[in-house]
Motif scaffolding. Structure first.
Motif, PDB file in Angstrom:
ATOM      1  N   TYR A  23      -2.559  -0.360   5.004  1.00 53.56           N
ATOM      2  CA  TYR A  23      -2.042  -0.113   6.105  1.00 53.56           C
ATOM      3  C   TYR A  23      -1.302   1.426   5.818  1.00 53.56           C
ATOM      4  O   TYR A  23      -0.092   1.415   5.210  1.00 53.56           O
ATOM      5  CB  TYR A  23      -1.010  -1.096   6.352  1.00 53.56           C
ATOM      6  CG  TYR A  23      -0.420  -0.732   7.913  1.00 53.56           C
ATOM      7  CD1 TYR A  23      -0.872  -0.908   9.065  1.00 53.56           C
ATOM      8  CD2 TYR A  23       0.923  -0.392   7.956  1.00 53.56           C
ATOM      9  CE1 TYR A  23      -0.562  -0.981  10.287  1.00 53.56           C
ATOM     10  CE2 TYR A  23       1.489  -0.181   9.195  1.00 53.56           C
ATOM     11  CZ  TYR A  23       0.883  -0.439  10.483  1.00 53.56           C
ATOM     12  OH  TYR A  23       1.292  -0.129  11.673  1.00 53.56           O
ATOM     13  N   LEU A  66       2.094   6.446  17.775  1.00 54.38           N
ATOM     14  CA  LEU A  66       2.473   5.033  17.000  1.00 54.38           C
ATOM     15  C   LEU A  66       3.136   4.211  18.071  1.00 54.38           C
ATOM     16  O   LEU A  66       4.149   3.527  17.928  1.00 54.38           O
ATOM     17  CB  LEU A  66       3.375   5.458  16.096  1.00 54.38           C
ATOM     18  CG  LEU A  66       2.915   6.327  14.739  1.00 54.38           C
ATOM     19  CD1 LEU A  66       4.191   6.488  13.874  1.00 54.38           C
ATOM     20  CD2 LEU A  66       1.712   5.692  14.412  1.00 54.38           C
ATOM     21  N   GLY A  69       1.563   1.112  16.133  1.00 51.64           N
ATOM     22  CA  GLY A  69       1.270   1.198  14.705  1.00 51.64           C
ATOM     23  C   GLY A  69      -0.074   2.043  14.421  1.00 51.64           C
ATOM     24  O   GLY A  69      -0.742   1.799  13.421  1.00 51.64           O
ATOM     25  N   ASP A 412       7.205  -2.833  16.468  1.00 54.28           N
ATOM     26  CA  ASP A 412       6.208  -3.459  16.793  1.00 54.28           C
ATOM     27  C   ASP A 412       6.278  -3.786  18.552  1.00 54.28           C
ATOM     28  O   ASP A 412       7.144  -4.444  18.806  1.00 54.28           O
ATOM     29  CB  ASP A 412       6.002  -4.869  16.129  1.00 54.28           C
ATOM     30  CG  ASP A 412       4.723  -5.534  16.732  1.00 54.28           C
ATOM     31  OD1 ASP A 412       3.875  -4.864  17.496  1.00 54.28           O
ATOM     32  OD2 ASP A 412       4.312  -6.501  16.170  1.00 54.28           O
ATOM     33  N   ASP A 426       6.083  -6.458  12.176  1.00 58.13           N
ATOM     34  CA  ASP A 426       6.760  -5.440  11.098  1.00 58.13           C
ATOM     35  C   ASP A 426       7.003  -6.137   9.944  1.00 58.13           C
ATOM     36  O   ASP A 426       6.775  -5.326   8.934  1.00 58.13           O
ATOM     37  CB  ASP A 426       7.949  -4.836  11.748  1.00 58.13           C
ATOM     38  CG  ASP A 426       7.828  -4.119  13.009  1.00 58.13           C
ATOM     39  OD1 ASP A 426       6.856  -3.209  12.845  1.00 58.13           O
ATOM     40  OD2 ASP A 426       8.558  -4.173  13.892  1.00 58.13           O
ATOM     41  N   ARG A 429       4.401  -5.301   7.327  1.00 53.43           N
ATOM     42  CA  ARG A 429       4.224  -3.835   7.337  1.00 53.43           C
ATOM     43  C   ARG A 429       5.157  -2.922   6.777  1.00 53.43           C
ATOM     44  O   ARG A 429       5.308  -1.704   6.597  1.00 53.43           O
ATOM     45  CB  ARG A 429       3.969  -3.465   8.691  1.00 53.43           C
ATOM     46  CG  ARG A 429       3.022  -4.186   9.602  1.00 53.43           C
ATOM     47  CD  ARG A 429       2.880  -3.453  11.003  1.00 53.43           C
ATOM     48  NE  ARG A 429       1.613  -4.133  11.785  1.00 53.43           N
ATOM     49  CZ  ARG A 429       1.170  -4.031  12.716  1.00 53.43           C
ATOM     50  NH1 ARG A 429       1.832  -3.091  13.626  1.00 53.43           N
ATOM     51  NH2 ARG A 429       0.399  -4.725  13.616  1.00 53.43           N
TER      52      ARG A 429
END
Ligand code: NOJ
Ligand code: CA
Length: 550
Positions: A23, A66, A69, A412, A426, A429
């Protein structure tokens, strides 16, 4: 452009490959702006090679506002300037290829970003124009068109239609910043063929196709939907929004393009469909492989795992493809946490995961030591299966999910748009810890775009590197041994007691998993690798062991 001729050879390289998902915004940040970048990844190519993976899959790195994401793509043929440049992308391809690692990129064909030049043109153009026909614009209902064209929710909560200044509405199955393309328009097909060619020509080896089961829709009458659970999706190819039979015509055309390359480009579908519909996506005349997400929704239970394995090997057999296996990705709670989330009456489905996240994430009462044991055992089991495994960055460190990110730091849209009714993604991530100290635990010289908890220090690469018994060294050992062991794609079950699974692979080796909370007898054979200490002649609770059969 990179020379990748040395990677020619077997066109079947993907069948039992291990693909590591990056990611990009959360992997490694070279310039210290808190956002991971391509230079950061380039700096970690040796680390990637140390994992003995076959390929890297990059989640979207394209220009994006974004809103989701990066899954809101503003330009499919460029790199977000915050992440890097096309020249750096070429350098990454070259460096990966030089280490024998192939590269997948993510293609998002159901929707673009509202910042995409096509959508901006559509907004500036009149109703009925060619520019609007690339998306799904409709008039509203009600006396003045003030009501949405149909009662349609989006995946992340409220409405699936948004009104534009001249009064028309456009459809979006995800956030309002992700307008859906109209795939009945040939221009859309041509555009994506160009994009696939663009990246294939740059040396990209494969593609992960986002929401591959959407794209084609039946818009007459306009679809009505309040829930996106699989139960409401028709299972016969006639659902108005998803998994329509016609979607495979698109992938057949893509396959013709892929096959013009040597070796042919490969693709894996993200298709959340009824399991019996999955093989069509994996057809060798289509994308060739499809994600099997069944282990993401399975309880830690021998019978549940056995059912998933048997079903998916049978599906793969049907199409001549190989199966895929996934324990973690950027959309789910990391498996070191998930595998100890109480099942609840629904079983460990996404509903149970959501329920726990929304109601109990701050309780702090999960047994994370057991979670890590189960995660390591599950990974070893997965890596012993025939087919290809998809790993998610940070799982090799045994990272649990970060479940206590304050609401005002979350990113998110699934959390915001649902007003906290769906979990935030999140927590899986959060930028990786490379060092046990520093402003962002070695993620970069600056901060980190999502907050890292202090306990991240304990999981840092620097802490685990070279340390016997660390999760990182277990992954390295497993992947290195696997590479030598893998032969054919046959699996034979061996008899084992309740709560355990034992299977044999071609070449005289086997994998044994103890799903229970008590130690059981170690089966016969020479131990090659184990997820916990088996020196006492027992397989501890929640453990997997690989054995050479005598
Ligand atoms: C699936 C992706 O994995 C997810 O992260 C994204 O939100 C949706 N597709 C929409 O593109
Ligand atoms: Ca950066």
């Amino acid at each position: 452009m990179s020379d990748f001729t040395f990677l020619k050879g077997s066109a079947d390289w993907w069948r039992q490959a291990v693909v590591y998902q990056i990611y990009p915004r959360s992997f490694a940040d070279l310039n210290g702006d808190g956002i991971g970048d391509l230079k950061g990844i380039i700096g970690k190519v040796d680390y990637l090679a140390s994992l003995s993976i076959d390929a890297v899959w990059l989640s979207p790195f394209y220009p994006s506002e974004l809103a989701d994401g990066g899954y809101d793509v503003a330009d499919y043929r460029d790199v977000d300037p915050r992440i890097g440049t096309l020249e750096e992308f070429d350098e990454l391809v070259e460096k990966l290829h030089a280490r024998g690692i192939r590269l997948f990129v993510d293609i998002v064909p159901n929707h673009s970003s509202d910042q995409h030049v096509w959508f901006q043109e559509a907004l500036r153009s009149p109703k009925g124009s060619r520019e609007r026909a690339r998306y799904i614009f409709r008039d509203g209902r009600g006396e003045n068109g003030e009501l949405p064209p149909s009662e349609l929710a989006s995946h992340f909560g409220p409405e699936g239609w948004t009104r534009v200044p001249d009064g028309q509405w456009y459809m979006h199955l995800f956030t309002k910043e992700q307008p859906d393309f109209d795939w009945s328009n040939r221009e859309v097909h041509e555009e994506f063929l160009q994009t696939l060619k663009f990246w294939s020509d740059r040396g990209v080896d494969g593609f992960r196709i986002d929401v591959a089961h959407a794209l084609v829709k039946d818009l007459e009458p306009l679809p009505i939907r309040s829930s996106y659970s699989l139960e409401v999706m028709k299972a016969d190819g006639t659902d108005p929004l998803f998994d329509r039979d016609e979607v495979h015509e698109i992938y057949r055309e893509w396959r013709q393009l892929f096959n013009r390359y040597d070796p042919p480009r490969v693709a894996v579908a993200e298709a959340w469909v009824h399991p019996h519909r999955r093989p069509a996506y994996a057809s060798i005349e289509g994308l060739g492989q499809a994600f099997n997400f069944d282990l993401l929704t399975s309880q830690w239970d021998a019978d549940a795992f056995r059912g998933v394995i048997d079903d998916n090997l049978a599906f793969a057999h049907k199409t001549g493809s190989s199966s895929t296996w996934v324990m973690s990705n950027h959309d789910v709670i990391r498996h070191a946490t998930r595998l100890v989330i109480p099942a609840g009456k629904e079983g460990v489905t996404f509903d149970a995961e959501n329920h726990w996240y929304v109601n109990h994430r701050l309780d702090g009462d999960l047994d994370l030591a057991k979670g890590l044991d189960r995660a390591k055992a599950a990974t070893l089991l997965m890596l012993a299966l025939p087919g290809s495994s998809y790993l998610y960055q940070g799982e090799e460190l045994g990272l649990p999910d970060v479940t206590d990110i304050p609401s005002d730091r979350m990113q998110d849209p699934q959390w915001f748009r649902s007003e906290g009714k769906f979990k935030s993604r999140d927590g899986c991530r959060v930028p990786l810890p490379w060092e046990s100290s520093g402003p962002s635990f070695g993620f970069g010289p600056g901060g980190s775009h999502l907050p890292q908890p202090s306990w991240y220090a304990n999981y840092a690469v620097s802490v685990q590197d070279g340390k016997a018994g660390s999760t990182l060294e277990l992954y390295r050992a497993a992947l290195a041994i696997r590479r030598k062991l893998i032969q054919g794609e046959k699996l034979s079950w061996l008899p084992s007691t309740q709560g355990t699974l034992w299977f044999e692979r071609e070449g005289g080796w086997s994998s044994f998993t103890n799903f229970t909370d008590v130690a059981v007898a170690l089966p016969a054979g020479e131990v090659m690798l184990a997820s916990s200490d088996v020196s006492g002649g027992k397989v501890p609770a929640n453990s997997t062991v690989w054995l050479k059969l005598s």
